[in-house]
Design an enzyme around this catalytic site. Structure first.
Site, PDB file in Angstrom:
ATOM      1  N   ARG A 277      45.753 -59.205 -14.574  1.00  0.00           N
ATOM      2  CA  ARG A 277      46.421 -60.028 -13.558  1.00  0.00           C
ATOM      3  C   ARG A 277      47.924 -60.084 -13.803  1.00  0.00           C
ATOM      4  O   ARG A 277      48.664 -60.766 -13.088  1.00  0.00           O
ATOM      5  CB  ARG A 277      45.851 -61.461 -13.584  1.00  0.00           C
ATOM      6  CG  ARG A 277      44.357 -61.520 -13.330  1.00  0.00           C
ATOM      7  CD  ARG A 277      43.808 -62.912 -13.508  1.00  0.00           C
ATOM      8  NE  ARG A 277      44.038 -63.747 -12.365  1.00  0.00           N
ATOM      9  CZ  ARG A 277      43.146 -63.980 -11.390  1.00  0.00           C
ATOM     10  NH1 ARG A 277      41.947 -63.463 -11.443  1.00  0.00           N
ATOM     11  NH2 ARG A 277      43.436 -64.744 -10.377  1.00  0.00           N
TER      12      ARG A 277
ATOM     13  N   TYR B 179      51.012 -59.605 -11.243  1.00  0.00           N
ATOM     14  CA  TYR B 179      51.272 -60.718 -10.331  1.00  0.00           C
ATOM     15  C   TYR B 179      51.840 -61.909 -11.107  1.00  0.00           C
ATOM     16  O   TYR B 179      52.901 -62.437 -10.764  1.00  0.00           O
ATOM     17  CB  TYR B 179      49.966 -61.096  -9.627  1.00  0.00           C
ATOM     18  CG  TYR B 179      50.111 -62.127  -8.541  1.00  0.00           C
ATOM     19  CD1 TYR B 179      50.859 -61.870  -7.390  1.00  0.00           C
ATOM     20  CD2 TYR B 179      49.480 -63.365  -8.646  1.00  0.00           C
ATOM     21  CE1 TYR B 179      50.967 -62.824  -6.388  1.00  0.00           C
ATOM     22  CE2 TYR B 179      49.583 -64.317  -7.648  1.00  0.00           C
ATOM     23  CZ  TYR B 179      50.333 -64.042  -6.521  1.00  0.00           C
ATOM     24  OH  TYR B 179      50.438 -64.987  -5.527  1.00  0.00           O
TER      25      TYR B 179
ATOM     26  N   GLU C  71      53.187 -62.148 -14.129  1.00  0.00           N
ATOM     27  CA  GLU C  71      54.490 -61.946 -14.759  1.00  0.00           C
ATOM     28  C   GLU C  71      55.551 -61.575 -13.727  1.00  0.00           C
ATOM     29  O   GLU C  71      56.731 -61.885 -13.895  1.00  0.00           O
ATOM     30  CB  GLU C  71      54.402 -60.871 -15.849  1.00  0.00           C
ATOM     31  CG  GLU C  71      53.411 -61.201 -16.965  1.00  0.00           C
ATOM     32  CD  GLU C  71      53.817 -62.395 -17.834  1.00  0.00           C
ATOM     33  OE1 GLU C  71      54.927 -62.922 -17.666  1.00  0.00           O
ATOM     34  OE2 GLU C  71      53.001 -62.794 -18.691  1.00  0.00           O
ATOM     35  N   GLY C  72      55.126 -60.904 -12.651  1.00  0.00           N
ATOM     36  CA  GLY C  72      56.076 -60.610 -11.569  1.00  0.00           C
ATOM     37  C   GLY C  72      56.642 -61.899 -10.981  1.00  0.00           C
ATOM     38  O   GLY C  72      57.840 -62.020 -10.703  1.00  0.00           O
TER      39      GLY C  72
ATOM     40  N   VAL D 233      37.327 -67.264  -0.401  1.00  0.00           N
ATOM     41  CA  VAL D 233      36.930 -67.837   0.891  1.00  0.00           C
ATOM     42  C   VAL D 233      36.776 -66.728   1.929  1.00  0.00           C
ATOM     43  O   VAL D 233      35.759 -66.639   2.634  1.00  0.00           O
ATOM     44  CB  VAL D 233      37.940 -68.911   1.364  1.00  0.00           C
ATOM     45  CG1 VAL D 233      37.598 -69.383   2.768  1.00  0.00           C
ATOM     46  CG2 VAL D 233      37.960 -70.096   0.398  1.00  0.00           C
TER      47      VAL D 233
ATOM     48  N   ASN E 197      36.289 -63.503   1.494  1.00  0.00           N
ATOM     49  CA  ASN E 197      35.138 -62.631   1.193  1.00  0.00           C
ATOM     50  C   ASN E 197      33.830 -63.278   1.617  1.00  0.00           C
ATOM     51  O   ASN E 197      33.013 -62.652   2.282  1.00  0.00           O
ATOM     52  CB  ASN E 197      35.058 -62.354  -0.319  1.00  0.00           C
ATOM     53  CG  ASN E 197      35.601 -60.975  -0.681  1.00  0.00           C
ATOM     54  OD1 ASN E 197      36.210 -60.315   0.145  1.00  0.00           O
ATOM     55  ND2 ASN E 197      35.366 -60.566  -1.903  1.00  0.00           N
TER      56      ASN E 197
ATOM     57  N   ASP F 109      39.344 -63.853 -15.532  1.00  0.00           N
ATOM     58  CA  ASP F 109      39.293 -64.768 -14.388  1.00  0.00           C
ATOM     59  C   ASP F 109      39.559 -66.188 -14.896  1.00  0.00           C
ATOM     60  O   ASP F 109      38.811 -66.685 -15.753  1.00  0.00           O
ATOM     61  CB  ASP F 109      37.872 -64.687 -13.789  1.00  0.00           C
ATOM     62  CG  ASP F 109      37.786 -65.256 -12.396  1.00  0.00           C
ATOM     63  OD1 ASP F 109      38.816 -65.733 -11.884  1.00  0.00           O
ATOM     64  OD2 ASP F 109      36.681 -65.224 -11.825  1.00  0.00           O
TER      65      ASP F 109
HETATM   66  N1  UDP Z   1      35.440 -64.790  -6.378  1.00  0.00           N
HETATM   67  C1  UDP Z   1      34.073 -64.572  -6.275  1.00  0.00           C
HETATM   68  N2  UDP Z   1      33.633 -63.715  -5.309  1.00  0.00           N
HETATM   69  C2  UDP Z   1      34.464 -63.081  -4.445  1.00  0.00           C
HETATM   70  C3  UDP Z   1      35.859 -63.312  -4.563  1.00  0.00           C
HETATM   71  C4  UDP Z   1      36.304 -64.171  -5.555  1.00  0.00           C
HETATM   72  O1  UDP Z   1      33.273 -65.142  -7.025  1.00  0.00           O
HETATM   73  O2  UDP Z   1      33.963 -62.324  -3.595  1.00  0.00           O
HETATM   74  C5  UDP Z   1      35.906 -65.739  -7.400  1.00  0.00           C
HETATM   75  C6  UDP Z   1      36.927 -65.149  -8.363  1.00  0.00           C
HETATM   76  O3  UDP Z   1      36.286 -64.517  -9.451  1.00  0.00           O
HETATM   77  C7  UDP Z   1      37.699 -66.403  -8.790  1.00  0.00           C
HETATM   78  C8  UDP Z   1      37.638 -67.303  -7.566  1.00  0.00           C
HETATM   79  O4  UDP Z   1      36.586 -66.793  -6.755  1.00  0.00           O
HETATM   80  O5  UDP Z   1      37.049 -67.059  -9.844  1.00  0.00           O
HETATM   81  C9  UDP Z   1      38.910 -67.301  -6.768  1.00  0.00           C
HETATM   82  O6  UDP Z   1      39.232 -65.966  -6.525  1.00  0.00           O
HETATM   83  P1  UDP Z   1      40.389 -65.560  -5.539  1.00  0.00           P
HETATM   84  O7  UDP Z   1      40.455 -64.062  -5.563  1.00  0.00           O
HETATM   85  O8  UDP Z   1      40.185 -66.223  -4.234  1.00  0.00           O
HETATM   86  O9  UDP Z   1      41.699 -66.222  -6.158  1.00  0.00           O
HETATM   87  P2  UDP Z   1      42.321 -66.263  -7.633  1.00  0.00           P
HETATM   88  O10 UDP Z   1      41.390 -65.575  -8.596  1.00  0.00           O
HETATM   89  O11 UDP Z   1      43.627 -65.574  -7.529  1.00  0.00           O
HETATM   90  O12 UDP Z   1      42.448 -67.703  -7.941  1.00  0.00           O
END
Ligand code: UDP
Length: 328
Positions: free
Chosen positions: A142, A145, A147-148, A188, A190, A273
């Protein structure tokens, strides 16, 4: 009268910000530059305002004969699969984009940058106040993003320290809502697009990881109140988000219920994650009196569901993307 530049104005949040900027009568011109990497002209197709100009191109290379009184830098992907697929481009858009845009700022202009809760990494304190320095891995998937955004914050705060520019940095927490790409790949969007196309909802891991989901209208309202006010005593970055934390599993269950029932599957967890994310909004509530996230998550997800349904009726679903990791 103000000349305003928005980089990333065709994106999910950027296009909502364009709408708000065009409601202002002191905006003489609104220039939008967007590479259409993750943004889409569908998001600005409704704009019929002669003050608005759109240019397609990378923010780093944007050329302009005029300078701007206000500049908003949102030119970056925000969805993990998109930025993980093109990390070099992600760092470039944020950092080199900011360097380019700074050259176009009027001497007394104002520079707004959309940073992220990702600067807190996988946080060891909850909720996260702005003073929390984060638990970020600069070698992890990650990092482009995280560090950017961090180095761009550094560039802007240091430019202010040395040259006195007016900088406003918002750290946004998991924003969702209409105008997210159907193939955006975040939770959301997805779940909603999977539910609407009759596919199982994919939870990465056990789903006990949590986020604080903010509906886009509330978030953009917070951004405008923060960026448009002429002066503040508080000069630091500002958390803008919803402080109601909900697990990924609960979001999936709620979307499944909205769809009238659909299967939920657990797939391999995503490496690095973050386990939780929740904004400490103490400063936001002090300096933006009256602002809060007003749309309850149940209503926001339902409105998003309906928007996706209308959109997917018009255009067949594209699959959300996920970047494969070694070993998967
Ligand atoms: N996530 C998931 N299924 C998906 C997409 C995301 O379980 O189809 C999980 C992901 O692993 C994370 C959380 O939902 O724990 C939020 O992910 P998202 O990509 O929305 O945002 P970020 O990880 O940048 O907070």
């Amino acid at each position: 009268m103000k000349r305003v530049l928005i980089a990333g104005g065709c994106g999910f949040i950027g296009s909502h910000l364009c709408d708000r900027l065009l409601q202002r009568s002191d905006v003489e011109r609104l220039v939008c530059v967007d590479s259409l990497w993750t943004g889409t002209t569908d998001n600005i197709a409704h704009i019929r305002d002669e003050r608005f100009r759109y240019f397609q191109g990378n923010v780093e290379e944007f050329q302009s004969d005029i300078t701007f009184h206000e500049i908003y830098h949102l030119a970056s992907p925000a969805s993990p699969p998109w930025y993980m697929k093109e990390p070099r481009r992600t760092i470039s858009a944020n950092l080199l984009g900011a360097l380019r845009l700074l050259d176009l700022l009027e001497p007394n202009g104002r520079f707004g940058f959309m940073s992220t809760s990702e600067v807190y990494g996988d946080p060891l304190v909850s909720p996260q106040p702005e003073s929390y320095r984060g638990s970020v891995d600069c070698t992890g998937p990650r990092s482009s993003y995280d560090e950017g955004k961090r180095v761009t914050e550094s560039l802007l705060f240091e430019t202010r320290r040395l040259h006195g520019i007016n900088v406003r940095i918002a750290r946004l927490f998991n924003v969702y809502g209409p105008r997210t790409r159907v193939d955006d790949g975040r939770a959301v969007s997805n779940f909603v697009s999977q539910a609407l196309s009759g596919k199982p909802l994919t939870i990465y891991g056990d789903g006990m990881q949590s986020r604080s989901w903010g509906y886009v209208d509330d978030i953009v309202e917070g951004i405008t109140r923060f960026f448009w006010r002429d002066s503040f005593d508080y000069l630091g970055p500002l958390n803008i988000g919803n402080d109601r934390e909900i697990s990924v599993l609960d979001v999936a269950k709620y979307v499944a219920e909205l769809a009238g029932g659909c299967p939920i599957v657990h797939v391999a967890p995503t490496p690095h994650d973050p386990t939780n994310r929740c904004p400490d909004l103490t400063i936001a509530r002090q300096i933006l009196p009256g602002w809060d996230c007003k749309v309850p998550y149940e209503e926001g997800v339902r409105m998003t569901f309906e928007w996706f349904r209308d959109r997917m009726d018009a255009e067949p679903a594209r699959q959300g993307i996920r970047v494969p990791f070694a070993g998967e």
